[in-house]
Design a protein around this motif. Sequence first.
Motif, PDB file in Angstrom:
ATOM      1  N   TRP A   1       0.831  -1.208   0.000  1.00  0.00           N
ATOM      2  CA  TRP A   1       0.000   0.000   0.000  1.00  0.00           C
ATOM      3  C   TRP A   1       0.867   1.260   0.000  1.00  0.00           C
ATOM      4  N   LEU A   2       0.281   2.346  -0.497  1.00  0.00           N
ATOM      5  CA  LEU A   2       0.857   3.684  -0.384  1.00  0.00           C
ATOM      6  C   LEU A   2      -0.059   4.530   0.494  1.00  0.00           C
ATOM      7  N   MET A   3       0.515   5.131   1.520  1.00  0.00           N
ATOM      8  CA  MET A   3      -0.214   6.039   2.397  1.00  0.00           C
ATOM      9  C   MET A   3       0.153   7.470   1.993  1.00  0.00           C
ATOM     10  N   TYR A   4      -0.829   8.367   2.006  1.00  0.00           N
ATOM     11  CA  TYR A   4      -0.599   9.752   1.615  1.00  0.00           C
ATOM     12  C   TYR A   4      -0.942  10.692   2.771  1.00  0.00           C
ATOM     13  N   GLU A   5      -0.175  11.742   2.851  1.00  0.00           N
ATOM     14  CA  GLU A   5      -0.332  12.721   3.925  1.00  0.00           C
ATOM     15  C   GLU A   5      -1.649  13.486   3.816  1.00  0.00           C
ATOM     16  N   GLN A   6      -2.138  13.675   2.594  1.00  0.00           N
ATOM     17  CA  GLN A   6      -3.340  14.462   2.360  1.00  0.00           C
ATOM     18  C   GLN A   6      -4.399  13.618   1.659  1.00  0.00           C
ATOM     19  N   PRO A   7      -5.673  14.046   1.699  1.00  0.00           N
ATOM     20  CA  PRO A   7      -6.717  13.330   0.953  1.00  0.00           C
ATOM     21  C   PRO A   7      -6.443  13.351  -0.549  1.00  0.00           C
ATOM     22  N   HIS A   8      -7.128  12.440  -1.266  1.00  0.00           N
ATOM     23  CA  HIS A   8      -7.069  12.370  -2.725  1.00  0.00           C
ATOM     24  C   HIS A   8      -5.666  12.055  -3.245  1.00  0.00           C
TER      25      HIS A   8
END
Length: 398
Positions: free
Chosen positions: A136-143
Amino acid sequence: MTMGKIIFYEDKNFQGRSYETSNDCAEVTSYLSRCNSCRVESGCFMVYERPNFMGHQMMVRRGEYPDNQRLMGMTMSDCIRSCRNIPSYRGQFRMRMYERENFGGQMHELMDDCDSIQDRYRMSDCQSCNVMEGHWLMYEQPHFRGRQMYVRPGEYRNLREMGNSSMNRFMSVRRITDSCLTYICLPLKWGCSYMSQWPSITLQDWQSDMRSCTCSDYSLLPVLPQITFYEEKNFQGRCYECSSDCADLHSYLSRCNSARVESGAWVLYEKPNYKGYQYILSPGEYTDNQQWMGFNDSVKSCRAVKNVYGNVWKLRLYERPDFGGQMVEWAEDCPSVYEAFKFREVYSCMVTHGAWAFYELPNYRGRQYFLERGEYPRHTDWSAASAAVGSFRRITEF
């Protein structure tokens, strides 16, 4: 498992000494005195600002990266110190997200992409996770914006264990599927997110900004969809090439009798503003409008199928409006609704995964209707004049 290959170079533009690897590397400077450019020959890798897979992270796919400072969005040189190979994976995806560190607070289990954890689960903070299956890739911000963190199966009691102590939380999550191998790394300009313009940007825009962008805000998006319409059969006559939604094709073509879909899946509409008969096309050549079961030669608007990635499809069919009556859940193609479920009409539907095509008649014949992820309380919500559904199937080719 398919292994990738990445080559690091001491200087920009692939100059100086080089080091090639197909494995995880905890300290690139064990082999090179510095690292200022890289080339991914195959596969996907996560590259890290610091040794031991720590610090700022960036996912890179097959391609050339002549300036690591620009890639990582950092002013310091020699900004790649370690890397991980992201293996090809085709199994199930499952992870648990927790509101607080050490698996505390609210918990939600996730099996697909989530573009906003706050909107979907009403969680304003995520501090730990347990990855059971998949990468998985987690992102700091939505979208899927902002800084990234790569996680593979394992327990992560806090953000530091994910490799980035400078991030305060993650707010969107995306599975790394085989389709990631056809993604591009797209820069997001400060104050102007290309996400809001997607898919109206052109390949020339992307190439230009990849050369000039120096900000650290990147995101992964699929390659640009592309379709070419022709007025006559066999790709003859006036043509129009399109790579984004178009509400009115009349100014470009008076009729449409053939089409080439270079990439992506498309929905064609008989009338402007996405009205009238619908036709769903996957990549390929259509020498005659009969090949997409056209009722006439009128194609006046089109949409690119977006936000559908991965290998899971699932929907729920209801025999009454507003999700009432008998309900069946399905995850495969269905050539005959009556033979499978003993009813001929579907009055409401809920698509939870993937994109689907409904057909008025059995064996994928008759009028077509495109359904993407969402809720459809009445058959008119998917633009059908009646509730008759004879067959349906998944849209799998992009």
